[in-house]
Design an enzyme around this catalytic site. Structure first.
Site, PDB file in Angstrom:
ATOM      1  N   SER A   1       0.834  -1.197   0.000  1.00 23.61           N
ATOM      2  CA  SER A   1       0.000   0.000   0.000  1.00 23.61           C
ATOM      3  C   SER A   1       0.874   1.254   0.000  1.00 23.61           C
ATOM      4  CB  SER A   1      -0.974  -0.034   1.186  1.00 23.61           C
ATOM      5  OG  SER A   1      -1.885   1.037   1.118  1.00 23.61           O
TER       6      SER A   1
ATOM      7  N   HIS B   1      -8.039   1.862  -1.445  1.00 24.08           N
ATOM      8  CA  HIS B   1      -7.857   0.875  -2.510  1.00 24.08           C
ATOM      9  C   HIS B   1      -9.168   0.416  -3.147  1.00 24.08           C
ATOM     10  CE1 HIS B   1      -3.557   0.694  -1.944  1.00 24.08           C
ATOM     11  NE2 HIS B   1      -3.757   0.575  -0.654  1.00 24.08           N
TER      12      HIS B   1
END
Length: 303
Positions: free
Chosen positions: A91, A198
């Site tokens: 991430s 996301h």
């Protein structure tokens, strides 16, 4: 010949005081941190070293704090003669990977992630979204169940075979947690996050961030980055900018990333940055890979 990778942790690994010991006891680290701090419009030094915790948890501070510490540690590792063949980040850790692979300078990588944190906070505030970790259920089954949930509920982080994170609107994620437990999940845990990271709800963040990234020139070199959204190499400026765009609202394919590193001949991985979250995930994906944590002055000294 065996190869080395550096991997970088994501949000949730931050803590008040992170990097302070390094700053106070290592001259090289202090110079690197000061470069980072002076390049930003926020008082990152005070928040990292003194808190308060609530401020450090705020996305626009968390992201540059994690990436900044990760990259200072990376520089200290390289000065000891340890250089990676490959890098990957989980991430927000992917933005540390841009610096670790020398695609960007230290300051450019931290400024880019600071912009990401600022944009993501703004976009997340517009949507009532959240995330949850699903344990003990195959990701294929999770995706099958999510197809029957009303609203936005998506599998976004494929962390290890028994842990997948989902994200979407609050109402849809609450309904998904119930449905997934009924489908056999051992646990469905809501996460203390400020947005549905996301997921497709964050696409606006990707579009804004791409405008900023378009101004940068990435120095594609010998160290290769494995991208979150595809688990393939980023080999050009355009591919890198496209990943920055897609990563805001695309998946983190961590299982595929570690399997790709193994296929490329990696036998040793350094987890560089705060915490030991990635070491735990990697061991559940492949027990044979050696993982070394580099998160402090002490861990550097023991090398």
């Amino acid at each position: 010949m065996s190869k080395i990778a550096f991997v970088y942790p994501g949000q949730g690994t931050q803590y008040v005081g992170m990097g302070k010991e390094l700053y106070e006891n290592n001259e090289r680290a202090r110079l690197l941190f000061d470069k980072i701090f002076s390049s930003l419009d926020i008082d990152l030094k005070k928040v990292m070293f003194e808190g308060p915790e609530e401020t450090l948890k705020s996305t626009e501070y968390t992201q540059p704090a994690i990436v900044g510490l990760s990259l200072v540690l990376t520089e200290l590792l390289k000065e000891r003669g340890i250089r990676p063949n490959y890098v990957a980040g989980h991430s927000v850790g992917e933005f540390a990977a841009f610096g670790g692979a020398e695609y960007l300078s230290l300051e450019e990588a931290v400024k880019l992630v600071a912009k990401r944190g600022e944009i993501m906070k703004k976009v997340a505030a517009k949507v009532d979204g959240t995330m949850a970790a699903i344990l003990g259920l195959d990701s294929g089954k999770i995706q099958e169940v999510l197809r029957n949930i009303s609203g936005v509920a998506e599998a976004v982080n494929f962390n290890e075979p028994n842990q997948t994170v989902i994200a979407g609107t609050r109402e849809a994620i609450e309904a998904a947690c119930v449905a997934l437990k009924e489908a056999g999940a051992k646990r469905a845990m809501p996460l203390a996050v400020s947005g549905p990271f996301h997921s497709s709800l964050m696409k606006e963040a990707g579009e804004e961030l791409k405008k900023y990234a378009d101004k940068l020139n990435f120095n594609i070199g010998e160290i290769k980055i494995i991208a979150n959204t595809t688990a393939t190499f980023l080999d050009s400026n355009e591919e890198t900018k496209d990943e920055i765009y897609r990563q805001s609202f695309g998946p983190v394919k961590w299982i595929d990333t570690i399997n790709k590193l193994k296929a490329e001949g990696v036998t040793k991985i350094y987890e560089v940055g705060p915490g030991k979250v990635l070491a735990g995930l990697i061991k559940k994906i492949d027990k044979d890979i050696e993982v070394i944590n580099i998160d402090s002055l002490e861990s550097l000294k023991t090398l």
